[in-house]
Design an enzyme around this catalytic site. Structure first.
Site, PDB file in Angstrom:
ATOM      1  CG  HIS A 110      -9.348   4.855   4.061  1.00 35.03           C
ATOM      2  ND1 HIS A 110      -8.122   5.468   4.062  1.00 35.03           N
ATOM      3  CD2 HIS A 110     -10.021   5.388   5.116  1.00 35.03           C
ATOM      4  CE1 HIS A 110      -8.050   6.325   5.071  1.00 35.03           C
ATOM      5  NE2 HIS A 110      -9.194   6.302   5.728  1.00 35.03           N
ATOM      6  CG  ASN A 153      -5.052   8.793  -3.017  1.00 39.85           C
ATOM      7  OD1 ASN A 153      -4.060   8.217  -3.461  1.00 39.85           O
ATOM      8  ND2 ASN A 153      -5.037   9.438  -1.864  1.00 39.85           N
ATOM      9  CG  LEU A 158      -6.713  10.963   8.058  1.00 42.00           C
ATOM     10  CD1 LEU A 158      -7.582  11.707   7.048  1.00 42.00           C
ATOM     11  CD2 LEU A 158      -7.453  10.802   9.388  1.00 42.00           C
ATOM     12  CG  HIS A 196       0.617  15.380   1.892  1.00 45.80           C
ATOM     13  ND1 HIS A 196      -0.337  15.711   0.959  1.00 45.80           N
ATOM     14  CD2 HIS A 196       0.165  14.258   2.504  1.00 45.80           C
ATOM     15  CE1 HIS A 196      -1.335  14.829   1.005  1.00 45.80           C
ATOM     16  NE2 HIS A 196      -1.049  13.928   1.932  1.00 45.80           N
ATOM     17  CG  HIS A 232      -1.760   1.264   1.364  1.00 49.51           C
ATOM     18  ND1 HIS A 232      -3.112   1.218   1.565  1.00 49.51           N
ATOM     19  CD2 HIS A 232      -1.443   2.579   1.310  1.00 49.51           C
ATOM     20  CE1 HIS A 232      -3.592   2.444   1.623  1.00 49.51           C
ATOM     21  NE2 HIS A 232      -2.600   3.299   1.482  1.00 49.51           N
ATOM     22  CB  ALA A 251      -4.232  13.160   6.409  1.00 51.32           C
ATOM     23  CG  HIS A 311      -0.809   7.278  -1.076  1.00 52.46           C
ATOM     24  ND1 HIS A 311      -2.098   7.386  -1.533  1.00 52.46           N
ATOM     25  CD2 HIS A 311      -0.884   6.642   0.121  1.00 52.46           C
ATOM     26  CE1 HIS A 311      -2.926   6.853  -0.649  1.00 52.46           C
ATOM     27  NE2 HIS A 311      -2.217   6.390   0.368  1.00 52.46           N
ATOM     28  CG  PHE A 312       4.495   5.740  -6.548  1.00 51.37           C
ATOM     29  CD1 PHE A 312       5.554   5.802  -5.653  1.00 51.37           C
ATOM     30  CD2 PHE A 312       4.329   4.576  -7.297  1.00 51.37           C
ATOM     31  CE1 PHE A 312       6.432   4.732  -5.501  1.00 51.37           C
ATOM     32  CE2 PHE A 312       5.201   3.513  -7.156  1.00 51.37           C
ATOM     33  CZ  PHE A 312       6.246   3.578  -6.261  1.00 51.37           C
ATOM     34  NE  ARG A 313       0.657  12.166  -2.414  1.00 49.83           N
ATOM     35  CZ  ARG A 313      -0.271  11.716  -1.580  1.00 49.83           C
ATOM     36  NH1 ARG A 313      -1.308  11.032  -2.023  1.00 49.83           N
ATOM     37  NH2 ARG A 313      -0.172  11.960  -0.291  1.00 49.83           N
ATOM     38  CG  ASP A 358      -1.087   5.047   4.102  1.00 50.56           C
ATOM     39  OD1 ASP A 358      -1.293   5.380   2.924  1.00 50.56           O
ATOM     40  OD2 ASP A 358      -1.743   5.510   5.057  1.00 50.56           O
ATOM     41  CE  LYS A 407      -8.040   2.622  -0.209  1.00 51.94           C
ATOM     42  NZ  LYS A 407      -6.740   2.980   0.318  1.00 51.94           N
ATOM     43  CG  HIS A 452      -4.195   2.519   6.085  1.00 54.22           C
ATOM     44  ND1 HIS A 452      -5.503   2.560   6.487  1.00 54.22           N
ATOM     45  CD2 HIS A 452      -4.153   3.132   4.879  1.00 54.22           C
ATOM     46  CE1 HIS A 452      -6.206   3.186   5.567  1.00 54.22           C
ATOM     47  NE2 HIS A 452      -5.432   3.532   4.582  1.00 54.22           N
TER      48      HIS A 452
HETATM   49  C1  NCD Z   1      -3.152   9.359   2.234  1.00 54.10           C
HETATM   50  C2  NCD Z   1      -2.805  10.383   1.149  1.00 54.10           C
HETATM   51  O1  NCD Z   1      -2.239  11.426   1.482  1.00 54.10           O
HETATM   52  O2  NCD Z   1      -3.072  10.105  -0.039  1.00 54.10           O
HETATM   53  N1  NCD Z   1      -3.052   9.987   3.515  1.00 54.10           N
HETATM   54  C3  NCD Z   1      -2.847   9.366   4.691  1.00 54.10           C
HETATM   55  O3  NCD Z   1      -2.886  10.050   5.712  1.00 54.10           O
HETATM   56  N2  NCD Z   1      -2.616   8.084   4.781  1.00 54.10           N
HETATM   57  C4  NCD Z   1      -4.497   8.791   1.977  1.00 54.10           C
HETATM   58  C5  NCD Z   1      -4.814   7.584   2.822  1.00 54.10           C
HETATM   59  O4  NCD Z   1      -4.255   6.510   2.623  1.00 54.10           O
HETATM   60  O5  NCD Z   1      -5.658   7.713   3.712  1.00 54.10           O
HETATM   61 ZN    ZN Z   2      -2.964   5.283   1.871  1.00 51.49          ZN
END
Ligand code: NCD
Ligand code: ZN
Length: 345
Positions: free
Chosen positions: A137, A42, A220, A252, A14, A264, A16-18, A248, A100, A175
């Protein structure tokens, strides 16, 4: 004392690469450590169709450093209007590894998520029939539910029902942050598993709120009480195949974290393995690290384990206070701390 640990190359189930410049900056951190990763959909706009996922996968692959082998595993962002045929076709063609479920507005870029779980029941039925993994989630979004109770409430209001109504659907409760979630996953059959992040093994909610508000420890689902952290640690090192690694990592930029309404997400990708390994070392469970990091995930997803290995060695690793990403500052998890292991070679 064990000073070197060689394990099969792990996977991150799990993260996030953006996209664009941030993506190009973070992909190498993950690819240096992990052979594969489940990539969250996302983006803005979200990855809702197989064609979008195929293009996103190409952009990720173009960011993998030369000579490094890394496979992104793509996910489909479920909405109230998901096209089940497109999802099934995408899975059959090997574009989608999972879908997802974000409850609408539960977290970053989830405004297009599912407004009512009942609305995706036909899609879940199709996923069960086609054996497509559901990543969840697990937080409710109702105003009257306290943010610290949202995961436990999601189990009772939604997840128990999904597992009951789709007994053959494979579900990853992602998560997890509470002893309630650990208990729930243990009580379910083999088709239900959970990922655990490094931050939820290291910090409780004090890390966010004591001595000043600390936005870099905010993610989160939010970190919970100490008793929950201990339950997660116990689950992670237990050897149960129901629990496996999912960072996760959610980058940011500093400017988006240190502000009146900070985003988050914790950026843990740069030292993810070292962070997890510190926990297994403290719990005297180094011998169970490989199964958590490299075996349980592929077994659940029905994928082969990686044949390559990596080696970690006991050595002081000073985590920088900040890194540069897309020409800006970003603060990694464990910023300014010293960890006791590092990737060798
Ligand atoms: C994640 C995000 O920034 O895309 N943020 C996080 O706090 N984990 C989204 C997510 O997995 O809830
Ligand atoms: Zn996540």
């Amino acid at each position: 004392m064990t000073d070197r640990l060689t394990i099969r190359r792990p996977d991150d189930w799990h993260l996030h690469f953006r996209d664009d410049e941030v993506m190009r900056g973070v992909v190498p951190y993950t690819a240096w450590q992990f052979a594969r990763a489940i990539v969250m959909p996302n983006l803005a706009p979200p990855v809702t169709h197989a064609a979008m996922a195929a293009q996103y996968r190409e952009r990720i692959l173009a960011a993998v450093p030369k000579g490094v082998r890394f496979t992104p595993l793509m996910t489909c962002y479920l909405t109230d209007d998901t096209d089940a045929d497109d999802l099934a076709r995408g899975a059959a063609e090997g574009i989608f590894t999972a879908a997802k479920l974000y409850p609408a507005n539960a977290t970053t870029n989830s405004a297009h998520g599912v407004s009512d779980v009942a609305r995706v029941y036909p899609v879940l039925e199709r996923m069960e029939a086609e054996d497509i993994v559901l990543c969840v989630h697990g937080e409710v979004t109702e105003d009257e539910i306290d943010v610290f109770d949202r995961e436990a409430a999601f189990i009772e209001r939604h997840l128990r029902g999904i597992v009951r109504d789709f007994p053959r659907l494979r579900v990853v409760f992602e998560h997890i942050t509470t002893s309630d979630a650990v208990r729930f996953v243990r009580e379910c059959g083999d088709g239900v598993a959970a990922t655990i992040t490094p931050q939820h093994l290291h910090i409780n909610r004090n890390a966010m709120l004591v001595g000043g508000i600390r936005p870099h420890n905010y993610c989160l689902p939010v970190a919970k009480r100490e008793e929950h952290r201990l339950a997660l640690r116990e689950a992670a090192v237990s050897g149960s195949p129901k629990f496996f690694l999912g960072t996760d990592s959610a980058p940011h930029l500093r400017s988006a974290k240190e502000t009146a309404c900070g985003c988050a997400g914790i950026f843990n990708a740069p030292f993810a393995l070292e962070s997890y390994l510190a926990v297994f070392d403290e719990e005297k469970a180094l011998d169970r690290f490989e199964s958590f990091a490299s075996i349980h995930g592929p077994a659940f997803y029905g994928l082969p384990v990686n044949e390559e290995t990596i080696t970690l060695e006991r050595a002081a690793l000073e985590v920088p206070g900040e890194l540069t990403l897309a020409g800006e500052s970003i603060v990694p998890f464990h910023a300014g701390e010293t960890l006791g292991w590092r990737l060798a070679g």
